[in-house]
Enzyme design. Sequence first.
Site, PDB file in Angstrom:
ATOM      1  N   HIS A  47     -12.692  -8.621   1.889  1.00 39.85           N
ATOM      2  CA  HIS A  47     -13.857  -9.422   2.247  1.00 39.85           C
ATOM      3  C   HIS A  47     -14.174 -10.377   1.113  1.00 39.85           C
ATOM      4  CE1 HIS A  47     -18.020 -10.437   3.382  1.00 39.85           C
ATOM      5  NE2 HIS A  47     -17.630 -10.151   4.592  1.00 39.85           N
TER       6      HIS A  47
ATOM      7  N   GLU B  11     -14.506  -6.263  10.786  1.00 39.52           N
ATOM      8  CA  GLU B  11     -13.674  -6.582  11.942  1.00 39.52           C
ATOM      9  C   GLU B  11     -12.742  -5.437  12.347  1.00 39.52           C
ATOM     10  OE1 GLU B  11     -13.988  -8.692   9.365  1.00 39.52           O
ATOM     11  OE2 GLU B  11     -15.015 -10.436  10.244  1.00 39.52           O
TER      12      GLU B  11
END
Length: 387
Positions: free
Chosen positions: A273, A326
Site C-alpha cells: 500500500h 483489495e
Amino acid sequence: MTSSRAAATLVDVPRGLAGVVVTDTRIGDVRGREGFYHYRQYSAVELAQTRRFEDVWHLLVHGELPEPETGAAFAARTAALRRLPEEVRAALPAVAAASARSGPLAAMRTALSVLGAAQGFRPLYDIDPDRRREDTLTACAAVPTLLTALHRLGRGLEPVEPREDLSYAANYLYMLTGSEPEPERARAVEQYLISTIDHGFNASTFTARVIASTGADVAACLVGAVGALSGPLHGGAPSRALDTLDAIGTPDRIDPWIRERVLAGERIMGFGHAVYRTEDPRSHMLRETARRFGGPRVDFAVEVERRAEAILAELKPGRELHTNVEFYAGVVMELCGLPREMFTPTFAAGRVVGWSANILEQAEDSKIIRPVARYVGPRAPVTVPAA
C-alpha cells in the site's frame, strides 16, 4: 514579473505530491505507520464493526454520529432519494449501450452528468451550505440506483426499482440481483462500504476537491472523482486480486507462482500500500468477515496471504508488504454474489459519501487549487517558420 523572479517563487515537491500537505481537513486521517485510520474522531474499523452505513454517512456529512431517532430519520430521508427522475431513467438504456465495452463505472460518469442536469444542480459557488448538502445527499442516494441499473441494462435485464424499506447496502444488493439478500451478506457488504467511505487525500478525493475549488456543481465534482477512480493504479484492484487467486489455483503452486513474479519484478495484486507500513486495518477486518463465511475459497486466500507475506519478506527484506484492502474485498464480494465487473463500482457506491464530504468541506474555502508546472521544453520564443 520576469521569468527569473517567477522561477524564484516556485516550490519543488516530490513526484505525485507524496507527503505534501495541501490543506486542513476535519473529515479523517490515515496514520500509515500505525496501521490506523479514522473518520472524524472515530476509528473507521470500529465504525464498520458497530454502526450502520447511514450512521457513518451522517457522521461525515453532519459531523456527528446520530442518536437512534435522528439516525432513523436520516436513513428514511436518504432512502426516499433513491428513485431516479424519469428523464434520467429514460436516458440510461442509451448510456448503458454506449458503454457496453467499458462497464457500469464508465457509464456512471455520463449518468451522473445527466442526473445533475435533471436535478438542477447549481454551482457550489452560487448556493448556500444547506443546498450543497442536499445536492450531495441526492447524488449519493442515486449512485447505487444508477450503478445497478446500468449493470443490468448492460446484461439485457430490466433495472430493479429501489426499496425504501431496505438499508443502503441491502437495497444495493437487491437492485443488483433482483432478490432480497440474506442479512449476513448485506451486513458483510455494508461493512466493506463503511470501511472504504474515505481514506485520506487519494487521487479521486483530491480530484473531487480540485473541481470543488472551482465552484463547479456537485455532479461535476463526482464525475471527476469517478474518472480518477477508473484508472487501474487507483481502482479495479479487488477483481485483479481475485484473479491472482485464480491464477495460482492450488496450494502447491503458491510458492513457485509468487517467487516467479517477485523475481521478475512484477507486482502481486492485493499486496502493499502507498501509505501503510504495517498491516492494512481494512484487510484485517475483511479477513475476519470472510472467515465468518468460511469455505475452501477463504482457506485458500488465507494460505496465499501467509505464504506471500513470507516470500515477500525473504525476497524484499526491509519492506513491509502485507495484504491491502483489495485482497479480501474481492473474496468477500465474491462470497456475497457480486460479479467481478461490479467490484470497483461497489467501492464507488461507498466512496461517493467520502467524496461528497470532501466536496462540502472544500466548498467552504474560496481559494481555487491552482498549482504550476516548470516548463522544460524547447527554449522560447522561436520565430514561427513561414507556411
